[in-house]
Structures are given as structure tokens and as C-alpha cells.
Design a protein around this motif. Structure first.
Motif, PDB file in Angstrom:
ATOM      1  N   THR A  70       0.567  -1.620  -0.324  1.00 50.73           N
ATOM      2  CA  THR A  70      -0.015  -0.007  -0.437  1.00 50.73           C
ATOM      3  C   THR A  70       0.734   1.267  -0.518  1.00 50.73           C
ATOM      4  O   THR A  70       0.741   1.941  -0.472  1.00 50.73           O
ATOM      5  N   VAL A  71       2.079   0.891   0.183  1.00 50.87           N
ATOM      6  CA  VAL A  71       2.536   2.824   0.907  1.00 50.87           C
ATOM      7  C   VAL A  71       2.853   2.692  -0.062  1.00 50.87           C
ATOM      8  O   VAL A  71       4.202   4.249  -0.988  1.00 50.87           O
ATOM      9  N   ALA A  72       3.427   1.682  -1.115  1.00 56.07           N
ATOM     10  CA  ALA A  72       4.984   1.544  -2.491  1.00 56.07           C
ATOM     11  C   ALA A  72       4.011   2.139  -3.559  1.00 56.07           C
ATOM     12  O   ALA A  72       3.813   2.826  -4.072  1.00 56.07           O
ATOM     13  N   ASP A  73       2.354   1.363  -3.536  1.00 57.74           N
ATOM     14  CA  ASP A  73       2.007   1.596  -4.828  1.00 57.74           C
ATOM     15  C   ASP A  73       0.141   2.973  -4.424  1.00 57.74           C
ATOM     16  O   ASP A  73      -0.263   3.525  -5.181  1.00 57.74           O
ATOM     17  N   GLY A  74       0.309   2.988  -3.004  1.00 56.61           N
ATOM     18  CA  GLY A  74      -0.848   3.882  -2.798  1.00 56.61           C
ATOM     19  C   GLY A  74      -2.500   3.356  -2.836  1.00 56.61           C
ATOM     20  O   GLY A  74      -3.003   3.787  -2.201  1.00 56.61           O
ATOM     21  N   GLU A  75      -2.709   2.041  -2.801  1.00 58.79           N
ATOM     22  CA  GLU A  75      -3.747   1.437  -2.606  1.00 58.79           C
ATOM     23  C   GLU A  75      -4.534   0.893  -1.632  1.00 58.79           C
ATOM     24  O   GLU A  75      -3.448   0.377  -1.404  1.00 58.79           O
ATOM     25  N   ALA A  76      -5.528   1.006  -1.222  1.00 56.69           N
ATOM     26  CA  ALA A  76      -5.991   0.695  -0.044  1.00 56.69           C
ATOM     27  C   ALA A  76      -5.929  -1.103   0.005  1.00 56.69           C
ATOM     28  O   ALA A  76      -6.137  -1.536  -1.395  1.00 56.69           O
ATOM     29  N   ARG A  77      -5.772  -1.902   0.739  1.00 55.78           N
ATOM     30  CA  ARG A  77      -6.028  -3.336   0.740  1.00 55.78           C
ATOM     31  C   ARG A  77      -7.392  -3.182   1.740  1.00 55.78           C
ATOM     32  O   ARG A  77      -7.230  -2.750   3.061  1.00 55.78           O
ATOM     33  N   ARG A  78      -8.608  -4.110   1.750  1.00 56.59           N
ATOM     34  CA  ARG A  78      -9.396  -5.022   1.600  1.00 56.59           C
ATOM     35  C   ARG A  78      -9.653  -5.915   2.722  1.00 56.59           C
ATOM     36  O   ARG A  78      -9.434  -6.902   1.689  1.00 56.59           O
ATOM     37  N   GLY A  79     -10.135  -7.229   3.557  1.00 50.25           N
ATOM     38  CA  GLY A  79     -10.298  -7.498   4.273  1.00 50.25           C
ATOM     39  C   GLY A  79      -9.340  -9.285   4.400  1.00 50.25           C
ATOM     40  O   GLY A  79      -9.902 -10.102   4.305  1.00 50.25           O
ATOM     41  N   ILE A  80      -8.351  -8.757   4.628  1.00 51.38           N
ATOM     42  CA  ILE A  80      -6.819  -9.808   3.907  1.00 51.38           C
ATOM     43  C   ILE A  80      -7.290 -10.463   4.560  1.00 51.38           C
ATOM     44  O   ILE A  80      -6.678 -10.640   6.565  1.00 51.38           O
ATOM     45  N   ARG A  81      -7.136 -12.324   5.205  1.00 51.10           N
ATOM     46  CA  ARG A  81      -7.620 -13.048   6.294  1.00 51.10           C
ATOM     47  C   ARG A  81      -5.688 -13.339   6.252  1.00 51.10           C
ATOM     48  O   ARG A  81      -5.259 -13.827   5.483  1.00 51.10           O
ATOM     49  N   VAL A  82      -5.222 -12.692   7.916  1.00 51.89           N
ATOM     50  CA  VAL A  82      -3.910 -13.862   8.671  1.00 51.89           C
ATOM     51  C   VAL A  82      -3.639 -13.558   9.440  1.00 51.89           C
ATOM     52  O   VAL A  82      -4.688 -13.678  10.322  1.00 51.89           O
ATOM     53  N   ASP A  83      -3.074 -14.865   9.637  1.00 53.97           N
ATOM     54  CA  ASP A  83      -2.819 -15.132  11.390  1.00 53.97           C
ATOM     55  C   ASP A  83      -1.257 -13.844  11.774  1.00 53.97           C
ATOM     56  O   ASP A  83      -0.690 -13.598  11.398  1.00 53.97           O
ATOM     57  N   VAL A  84      -1.519 -13.421  12.899  1.00 54.73           N
ATOM     58  CA  VAL A  84      -0.893 -12.839  13.552  1.00 54.73           C
ATOM     59  C   VAL A  84       0.189 -13.186  14.916  1.00 54.73           C
ATOM     60  O   VAL A  84      -0.840 -14.586  15.142  1.00 54.73           O
ATOM     61  N   LEU A  85       1.349 -12.839  15.631  1.00 55.35           N
ATOM     62  CA  LEU A  85       1.928 -14.011  16.697  1.00 55.35           C
ATOM     63  C   LEU A  85       1.291 -13.221  17.847  1.00 55.35           C
ATOM     64  O   LEU A  85       1.904 -11.487  17.585  1.00 55.35           O
ATOM     65  N   ASP A  86       0.391 -12.922  18.379  1.00 54.17           N
ATOM     66  CA  ASP A  86       0.416 -12.140  19.953  1.00 54.17           C
ATOM     67  C   ASP A  86       2.071 -12.643  20.931  1.00 54.17           C
ATOM     68  O   ASP A  86       3.114 -12.888  20.529  1.00 54.17           O
ATOM     69  N   ALA A  87       1.929 -11.462  22.192  1.00 55.25           N
ATOM     70  CA  ALA A  87       2.713 -11.421  23.226  1.00 55.25           C
ATOM     71  C   ALA A  87       3.036 -12.716  23.511  1.00 55.25           C
ATOM     72  O   ALA A  87       4.620 -13.321  24.080  1.00 55.25           O
TER      73      ALA A  87
END
Length: 445
Positions: A70-87
Motif C-alpha cells: 500500500t505504501v508503495a503503490d498507494g492502493e488500499a487493501r481490504r479484508g485480508i485474512r492473516v495469522d498474527v503472533l501475540d505476546a
């Protein structure tokens, strides 16, 4: 004109439920809201100034990073499913959206990422699709999978739900799960059996009454509508309501108000309605016994629970589910059932549906003092039901055919690794018949 205080935007971001953080062009975090702290288990002080991949450890970090793109092309992204590690290094499913941050000249100066925790939704869908189980609602049959498929949507909606199905299929269980999985889960879940009370008592039960409204009314009492305010009201056996009371119920549903007996002041209530019946409301409507306008008011989101005889493939799962639950509750070391007892339970027609199966197993647990439930622990009607069945396919074949039958049976058992359920299905016979054939040919283990 009043100026916006400098802490307005941070406070605004802290007021929303989604996690939000912003980064500069070097992808160092410049702001981190309260929800991000809560969801990731990292304080704002520790997060700000660090590179986002050090804090927000997601499966898309790297070249596929949505924020980097997004920072590279200025295009917004919506509703992407990912996994994230918490603390705690626990994987948490989330959905993310990104947008570019620009200065007054329109130049990109960083990015913003918004993320939502999907843990509960993912767990529900996984539980339903993989385990085919939600509380005592158990089954992987197509009929039950359709119910499970509808459940998340039924829970998320605010419209009335009408649950139909025979007695004992689990209509109240489904109603409770719809409430528990929806936005009103923190509110009350109130049940009323419409068939259990005459109109006069049902009116005071649902709408409440004031002191002196009738003989014996020594004080005021709120009705079930008021008790369910902010939550869900479950009206069971709705098909048994009298035509006169149907009018009163319809008026309350359309106005969102109830007037206690003995009062002239209506009370505004915010209640979601779930109703259930084992009767054919369309037929009642056609005969004039059930109001058409009430029918369509209640039947915005219909769902039908199938009878157990319509989903016989679920019986083994239900037996094992109740066995485990009863073993845990009673402390009895009952490991399973004998083959003949299992065959009897599998072939029984269950006029009382899942409730009857559960009651049969509760009785068996009370009588069984060994590791396995046997025929002697089951009700007599199961034996009578089997003896009453006349299945010509179950007849003992002539001696000249027995050798061929044994070879066919043995081949089927080996093909299905001696799994009797799958073998019976492959041979298109009942488990009782399979057990009888195996006994005749000396193939019982």
C-alpha cells in the motif's frame, strides 16, 4: 470556531474496537491504539518507534506485506485474512485493511493498518465444519451441516428466527446457540413455553402485571419481555397459541412495546425473538388457526432441525458424544457398547429423536456397572421394535448360498478394515443385519 484539542484523534482511535497502528516510510510505528495493545498484548510505549514487523508478527510480513504494498503503490487493501503472533507467541486469526497516509500535497508519508480479531468466528466455523458439533448439536450428515452452515448468519442477524422440527430434535439448544453466538450474547436469554399456560396466565407471564391487576396480585411483576430486554426471548411451541393471544403477541412485536396487566403505560422493550414449533404452521395458517401476518412476522429467518431418522449416519457420533459426557458426569468407566447393543440403538426409529437417545443412554449408564453397555441395559421397546421389523433381506440364505455370502461378507469387511458401519453401508444393509450375518458365519471378533 473551536479548535480540535491535540489529543482528540488519539482518543478517537482508542474508542474503537479494531486495532489500529500507523507507520512512517521506514515502517516504524508512529501510533498504536488501545485495541492494538489489547489484541497483541504489547503496550503502546513498547510498540511506538519499533519496526512494524517486530511488533505485528503476521504471516504476510515480508515481500507480501499488505502495508508495504500500500505504501508503495498507494492502493488500499481490504479484508485480508492473516495469522498474527501475540505476546504469548500464540497464533491469532485476524483480518486486516490498509491505507496510505498522505501529506497536504498528496505525497505518501506512511501507512495505516486496521485489524480485527477473528478468533471467535474462526473457531465457530472450524468447530462446525470439522467436528460437526456445537454443544449437544452433533452431526456431520448433510442435513445437520446445512443447519451449521446457517448458524453464523442466524446469530449475526437481528431479525426473528423460526425453528421448526419434531419434539426432541434440539430446538431450544439451537436457539441458545443463536443467542450465545450473536451480538446480544451478554444480554439475557429468556424462555417461555407457549403451550404450558392458558391465555390469562400467558399474558401476565409475557407482559407482566401491576399490583391489584387481579386477585392475588399483591405486587408488581415484570413480564418475560421486560426480563429479556437487551437480549433474546425464546417462545417455544408457538403453534399452540390461541388466535386471540396471537393478536396480542403480534401487536407487541410490531410496536416494540408491552403493557402490563392493570397498567395504561406501555413499556418499550428491545428484544430479539426466536420461536419454535413442532407443528406445521402453514397448515394451521391455511385452516385459520394461525394468523398469516404473525406467521410472516416470525418466519423472517426459518431453519428446520431434521428428525433423527432423517440423519441416521449421525447416530454413532451422538452415541459417542453422550457416552463421553455421561462418563465424565457420572464417573463411570463405561468405554462403549457391545456390538448387539450398538446395532439395536442404530436401527431404532427414535420417535423422541435425540432427546430419546440421550435418555436411553442415561438409563443405560445407571444400570451398567461394567465397561460396556449391553442389551440388558437398554429399554424393552428397542427389542420389541427390532422383533417387529420384517426385513426379507435379513432372512438366512439357503445352505448352498451361505459359502458365497460368507466370502462376499469377508471381502467387504476386509475392504473396509472391519469397520462395521462402513461395511453395512457398502452392502446396503443395517448394522443389525451385518451383526447377524457375522454371527452366522463365525466372523464376530
Amino acid at each position: 470556531m473551536k479548535t480540535i484539542p491535540p489529543d482528540f484523534y488519539p482518543r478517537l482511535l482508542d474508542s474503537i474496537e479494531e486495532g489500529v497502528f500507523t507507520v512512517d516510510l521506514g515502517f516504524r510505528i508512529t501510533s498504536f491504539n488501545a485495541a492494538a495493545e489489547r489484541l497483541l498484548g504489547i503496550s503502546r510505549e513498547r510498540a511506538v518507534g519499533r519496526r512494524c514487523h517486530e511488533v505485528f508478527r503476521a504471516t504476510l510480513c515480508g515481500e507480501a506485506c499488505a502495508l508495504k504494498l500500500t505504501v508503495a503503490d498507494g492502493e488500499a487493501r481490504r479484508g485480508i485474512r492473516v495469522d498474527v503472533l501475540d505476546a504469548e507467541d500464540e497464533a491469532r486469526p485476524i483480518s486486516i485493511s490498509t491505507a496510505a497516509l498522505r501529506d497536504d500535497a498528496g505525497r505518501i508519508i506512511g501507512g495505516v493498518e486496521i485489524f480485527r480479531d477473528n478468533t471467535e468466528i474462526e473457531e465457530l466455523r472450524r468447530e462446525l465444519s470439522e467436528r460437526g458439533r456445537l454443544g449437544d448439536l452433533v452431526g456431520t450428515s448433510p442435513a445437520m451441516q446445512e443447519v451449521f452452515r446457517l448458524l453464523p448468519d442466524l446469530a449475526a442477524a437481528a431479525a426473528p428466527v423460526l425453528i421448526t422440527g419434531e419434539s426432541g430434535t434440539g430446538k431450544e439448544l439451537l436457539a441458545r446457540e443463536i443467542h450465545r453466538r450473536g451480538p446480544r450474547a451478554e444480554g439475557p436469554f429468556v424462555t417461555v413455553n407457549a403451550a404450558a399456560l392458558p391465555d390469562s396466565l400467558l399474558e401476565s407471564e409475557l407482559f407482566g402485571y401491576e399490583k391489584g391487576a387481579f386477585t392475588g396480585a399483591a405486587g408488581s411483576k415484570p413480564g418475560r419481555f421486560q426480563e429479556a430486554d437487551g437480549g433474546t426471548l425464546f417462545l417455544d411451541e408457538i403453534g399452540d397459541l390461541s388466535p386471540a393471544f396471537q393478536v396480542k403477541l403480534l401487536r407487541a412485536l410490531e410496536s416494540g412495546e408491552v403493557t402490563p396487566l392493570g397498567s395504561n403505560s406501555p413499556r418499550v422493550v428491545d428484544v430479539r425473538i426466536i420461536t419454535a414449533t413442532n407443528r406445521d404452521l402453514r397448515r394451521l395458517m391455511e385452516s385459520g388457526a394461525f394468523r398469516e401476518d404473525l406467521f410472516y412476522r416470525l418466519r423472517v429467518l426459518p431453519v428446520r432441525l431434521p428428525a433423527l431418522r432423517e440423519r441416521r449416519s449421525d447416530i454413532p457420533e451422538l452415541i459417542e458424544h453422550f457416552r463421553r459426557r455421561l462418563a465424565a458426569r457420572t464417573g463411570r468407566a463405561v468405554e462403549g457398547l457391545t456390538d448387539e447393543a450398538f446395532a439395536l440403538l442404530y436401527d431404532y426409529v427414535y420417535p423422541g429423536n435425540v432427546r430419546e437417545l440421550r435418555n436411553i443412554l442415561e438409563r443405560a449408564f445407571a444400570l451398567c456397572h461394567g465397561p460396556r453397555i449391553g442389551v440388558r441395559h437398554l429399554p424393552e421397546e428397542l427389542l420389541t421394535d427390532r422383533e417387529a421389523q420384517v426385513e426379507t433381506t435379513d432372512d438366512v440364505p439357503p445352505i448352498s448360498e451361505r459359502s458365497d455370502q460368507r466370502q462376499r461378507l469377508l471381502a467387504a469387511l476386509r475392504e473396509h478394515r472391519w469397520n462395521r458401519q462402513r461395511t453395512a453401508e457398502a452392502l446396503d444393509i443395517s448394522r443389525t443385519t451385518l451383526w447377524r450375518w457375522m454371527k452366522q458365519h463365525g466372523l464376530l471378533e
